[in-house]
Scaffold this motif. Structure first.
Motif, PDB file in Angstrom:
ATOM      1  N   PHE A 101      -9.350  46.317  -3.179  1.00 41.86           N
ATOM      2  CA  PHE A 101      -9.097  45.814  -1.824  1.00 41.86           C
ATOM      3  C   PHE A 101      -9.581  44.380  -1.771  1.00 41.86           C
ATOM      4  CE2 PHE A 101     -13.473  47.476  -1.315  1.00 41.86           C
ATOM      5  CZ  PHE A 101     -14.093  46.405  -0.707  1.00 41.86           C
ATOM      6  N   GLY A 102      -9.282  43.709  -0.666  1.00 47.54           N
ATOM      7  CA  GLY A 102      -9.755  42.329  -0.542  1.00 47.54           C
ATOM      8  C   GLY A 102      -9.733  41.871   0.899  1.00 47.54           C
ATOM      9  N   SER A 103     -10.248  40.686   1.110  1.00 47.43           N
ATOM     10  CA  SER A 103     -10.216  40.028   2.428  1.00 47.43           C
ATOM     11  C   SER A 103     -10.900  40.859   3.509  1.00 47.43           C
ATOM     12  CB  SER A 103      -8.763  39.747   2.860  1.00 47.43           C
ATOM     13  OG  SER A 103      -8.071  39.033   1.879  1.00 47.43           O
ATOM     14  N   ARG A 104     -11.902  41.639   3.133  1.00 47.08           N
ATOM     15  CA  ARG A 104     -12.599  42.467   4.128  1.00 47.08           C
ATOM     16  C   ARG A 104     -13.688  41.639   4.798  1.00 47.08           C
ATOM     17  NH1 ARG A 104     -15.171  48.301   2.572  1.00 47.08           N
ATOM     18  NH2 ARG A 104     -13.014  48.729   1.946  1.00 47.08           N
ATOM     19  N   ASN A 105     -13.512  41.419   6.071  1.00 47.42           N
ATOM     20  CA  ASN A 105     -14.496  40.683   6.859  1.00 47.42           C
ATOM     21  C   ASN A 105     -14.863  39.331   6.220  1.00 47.42           C
ATOM     22  OD1 ASN A 105     -15.979  40.405   9.145  1.00 47.42           O
ATOM     23  ND2 ASN A 105     -17.735  41.591   8.425  1.00 47.42           N
ATOM     24  N   SER A 106     -13.866  38.481   6.065  1.00 49.32           N
ATOM     25  CA  SER A 106     -14.070  37.146   5.474  1.00 49.32           C
ATOM     26  C   SER A 106     -14.690  36.226   6.531  1.00 49.32           C
ATOM     27  CB  SER A 106     -12.742  36.571   4.986  1.00 49.32           C
ATOM     28  OG  SER A 106     -12.138  37.415   4.046  1.00 49.32           O
ATOM     29  N   ILE A 107     -15.990  36.376   6.697  1.00 44.34           N
ATOM     30  CA  ILE A 107     -16.690  35.553   7.704  1.00 44.34           C
ATOM     31  C   ILE A 107     -16.556  34.076   7.327  1.00 44.34           C
ATOM     32  CG2 ILE A 107     -18.938  35.074   8.762  1.00 44.34           C
ATOM     33  CD1 ILE A 107     -19.671  37.996   7.949  1.00 44.34           C
ATOM     34  N   GLN A 108     -16.661  33.821   6.029  1.00 41.65           N
ATOM     35  CA  GLN A 108     -16.368  32.489   5.503  1.00 41.65           C
ATOM     36  C   GLN A 108     -14.931  32.514   4.962  1.00 41.65           C
ATOM     37  OE1 GLN A 108     -18.431  29.904   5.677  1.00 41.65           O
ATOM     38  NE2 GLN A 108     -20.091  31.123   6.549  1.00 41.65           N
ATOM     39  N   PRO A 109     -14.116  31.538   5.271  1.00 49.08           N
ATOM     40  CA  PRO A 109     -12.732  31.565   4.770  1.00 49.08           C
ATOM     41  C   PRO A 109     -12.700  31.598   3.240  1.00 49.08           C
ATOM     42  CG  PRO A 109     -13.000  29.879   6.456  1.00 49.08           C
ATOM     43  CD  PRO A 109     -14.371  30.382   6.139  1.00 49.08           C
ATOM     44  N   ARG A 110     -11.854  32.488   2.727  1.00 53.80           N
ATOM     45  CA  ARG A 110     -11.719  32.617   1.267  1.00 53.80           C
ATOM     46  C   ARG A 110     -10.392  31.999   0.836  1.00 53.80           C
ATOM     47  NH1 ARG A 110      -9.991  38.207  -1.197  1.00 53.80           N
ATOM     48  NH2 ARG A 110      -8.001  37.132  -0.995  1.00 53.80           N
ATOM     49  N   PHE A 111     -10.429  31.179  -0.205  1.00 52.35           N
ATOM     50  CA  PHE A 111      -9.207  30.551  -0.714  1.00 52.35           C
ATOM     51  C   PHE A 111      -9.000  30.998  -2.157  1.00 52.35           C
ATOM     52  CE2 PHE A 111     -10.723  27.850   2.685  1.00 52.35           C
ATOM     53  CZ  PHE A 111      -9.578  27.719   3.459  1.00 52.35           C
ATOM     54  N   GLN A 112      -7.820  31.549  -2.412  1.00 56.58           N
ATOM     55  CA  GLN A 112      -7.568  32.150  -3.712  1.00 56.58           C
ATOM     56  C   GLN A 112      -6.113  31.938  -4.111  1.00 56.58           C
ATOM     57  OE1 GLN A 112      -9.819  35.895  -4.859  1.00 56.58           O
ATOM     58  NE2 GLN A 112      -7.836  36.745  -4.361  1.00 56.58           N
ATOM     59  N   LEU A 113      -5.909  31.600  -5.379  1.00 57.20           N
ATOM     60  CA  LEU A 113      -4.564  31.574  -5.948  1.00 57.20           C
ATOM     61  C   LEU A 113      -4.280  32.962  -6.508  1.00 57.20           C
ATOM     62  CD1 LEU A 113      -2.044  29.892  -6.911  1.00 57.20           C
ATOM     63  CD2 LEU A 113      -3.299  29.530  -9.055  1.00 57.20           C
ATOM     64  N   MET A 114      -3.089  33.507  -6.218  1.00 60.38           N
ATOM     65  CA  MET A 114      -2.726  34.835  -6.704  1.00 60.38           C
ATOM     66  C   MET A 114      -1.393  34.746  -7.447  1.00 60.38           C
ATOM     67  SD  MET A 114      -3.712  37.128  -3.337  1.00 60.38           S
ATOM     68  CE  MET A 114      -3.833  38.661  -4.248  1.00 60.38           C
ATOM     69  N   LEU A 115      -1.439  35.026  -8.734  1.00 61.05           N
ATOM     70  CA  LEU A 115      -0.223  35.043  -9.547  1.00 61.05           C
ATOM     71  C   LEU A 115       0.070  36.484  -9.924  1.00 61.05           C
ATOM     72  CD1 LEU A 115      -1.216  32.101 -11.943  1.00 61.05           C
ATOM     73  CD2 LEU A 115       0.276  31.953  -9.927  1.00 61.05           C
ATOM     74  N   GLY A 116       1.297  36.938  -9.686  1.00 60.00           N
ATOM     75  CA  GLY A 116       1.659  38.321  -9.974  1.00 60.00           C
ATOM     76  C   GLY A 116       2.723  38.404 -11.060  1.00 60.00           C
ATOM     77  N   TYR A 117       2.428  39.164 -12.115  1.00 59.58           N
ATOM     78  CA  TYR A 117       3.347  39.287 -13.257  1.00 59.58           C
ATOM     79  C   TYR A 117       3.820  40.743 -13.390  1.00 59.58           C
ATOM     80  CZ  TYR A 117       1.186  34.845 -14.687  1.00 59.58           C
ATOM     81  OH  TYR A 117       0.710  33.561 -14.730  1.00 59.58           O
ATOM     82  N   THR A 118       5.089  40.919 -13.678  1.00 56.39           N
ATOM     83  CA  THR A 118       5.655  42.252 -13.892  1.00 56.39           C
ATOM     84  C   THR A 118       6.496  42.246 -15.167  1.00 56.39           C
ATOM     85  OG1 THR A 118       7.793  41.914 -12.821  1.00 56.39           O
ATOM     86  CG2 THR A 118       5.930  42.423 -11.377  1.00 56.39           C
TER      87      THR A 118
END
Ligand code: FE2
Length: 337
Positions: free
Chosen positions: A280-297
């Protein structure tokens, strides 16, 4: 076999869009996730078997040649163990350029809620501009197609992968921010444990674009072996079983101490099989979270998204290596023998 790249398969799609959408609806609710995935894979084989076979054959027979033509390795080989690997060497190719550009993008686009209250996943905003950003910031695709990044993914999936063209988006630049969340103190949707069903395997490469701590709502996961144990014990993915699992359900059969939070310095990179590891992710992001997400199939997916979603198109140039073209063009086919 010739390796010309300008041949595409005519449409052989056996599932009409309305049926695909219906089977996909609410996380494959109608038939259950596991059965829908099996059906989708069989249907997608009809359309994608040539690409699938070619990508597996290239991996087995010509990987070294493809990698050499694509660019030299610059860091020691990375291996996924139990479904994941972290690289915090800060030396992957083009990473410094990505981090520099990220600051420009964050300064320009962050902190602004784009959606109305009640919008699906309001806490999670993708600020990537798919039309212009690949051209204005080519370092992101340079990174995504570099030999250092691709080699561990190729070895994991056993073929030449493609950047996803439907779900998940192949490239996302995401801001997670509790200030955008309609219910910040109560986890919901992707803030709850789940395993992705889009493709087997589906591999993410996640890059922290700013220093990330627990207060940023880090991507959190269980290693593959533990995740599969939980899946089996709870009957997860079976018909009438929900897609999202509460912490209480997961930790009724697993140890909370085994959960791994993807925190660290900006530039830290996580490779992970999201189709094998509970996350899971982004749970209660009191501080903004910045992330690059690359998805491969791989070429043959286990969902019906291609029946009803227009495929994303990534820019390719004639002089690009064959490996890069394969990653950026999922429907690429071998030329005539
Ligand atoms: Fe997910």
């Amino acid at each position: 076999m010739s390796l010309t790249t300008d041949h595409y398969l005519p449409s052989l799609r056996p599932v009409p869009p309305d049926l695909g959408r219906k089977l996909h609806h609410n996380h494959m609710e109608q038939l259950g996730i596991a059965d829908t995935m099996r059906l989708a894979y069989a249907c997608n084989q009809v359309e994608n078997c040539a690409q699938d076979e070619w990508r597996r054959q290239l991996y087995q027979d010509q990987l070294q040649e493809l990698m050499t033509a694509n660019g030299q390795f610059t860091v020691p080989a990375i291996h996924l163990n139990d479904g994941w690997a972290i690289d915090d060497s800060m030396s992957l190719p083009h990473l410094d350029r990505i981090l520099a550009s990220s600051e420009k993008i964050i300064a320009e686009r962050s902190g602004q809620r784009k959606s109305e209250p009640g919008t699906y996943r309001s806490y999670f905003q993708d600020v990537w501009k798919p039309g212009s950003d690949p051209l204005d910031y080519p370092e992101f695709l340079d990174f995504a197609t570099s030999s250092d990044i691709l080699a561990p993914i190729c070895h994991y999936v056993g073929c030449i992968p493609a950047l996803s063209t439907t779900l998940p988006s192949g490239i996302r630049f995401v801001e997670s921010n509790a200030a955008f969340d309609d219910q910040p103190d109560r986890p919901h949707d992707s803030q709850l444990y789940h395993i992705d069903y889009y493709s087997l395997p589906n591999v993410y490469v996640l890059v922290l674009l700013r220093d990330t701590t627990r207060e940023h709502g880090p991507w959190t996961f269980l290693p593959r072996s533990i995740s599969q144990h939980v899946k089996e014990q709870l009957g997860y993915w079976k018909h009438a079983r929900g897609y999202r699992l509460s912490d209480e359900e997961v930790f009724s059969v697993a140890n909370p101490a085994d959960a791994i939070e993807f925190t660290g310095k900006r530039g830290t990179v996580l490779f992970i099989e999201s189709s094998g590891c509970l996350h899971f992710g982004s749970r209660n992001s009191i501080q903004p979270r910045f992330q690059l997400m690359l998805g491969y199939t791989g070429a043959c997916r286990t969902d019906f998204s291609e029946t009803f979603m227009p495929p994303k198109v990534y820019p390719v140039q004639e002089h690009d290596s064959l490996l890069r073209k394969l990653v950026l063009q999922k429907s690429l086919l071998p030329g005539p023998v």
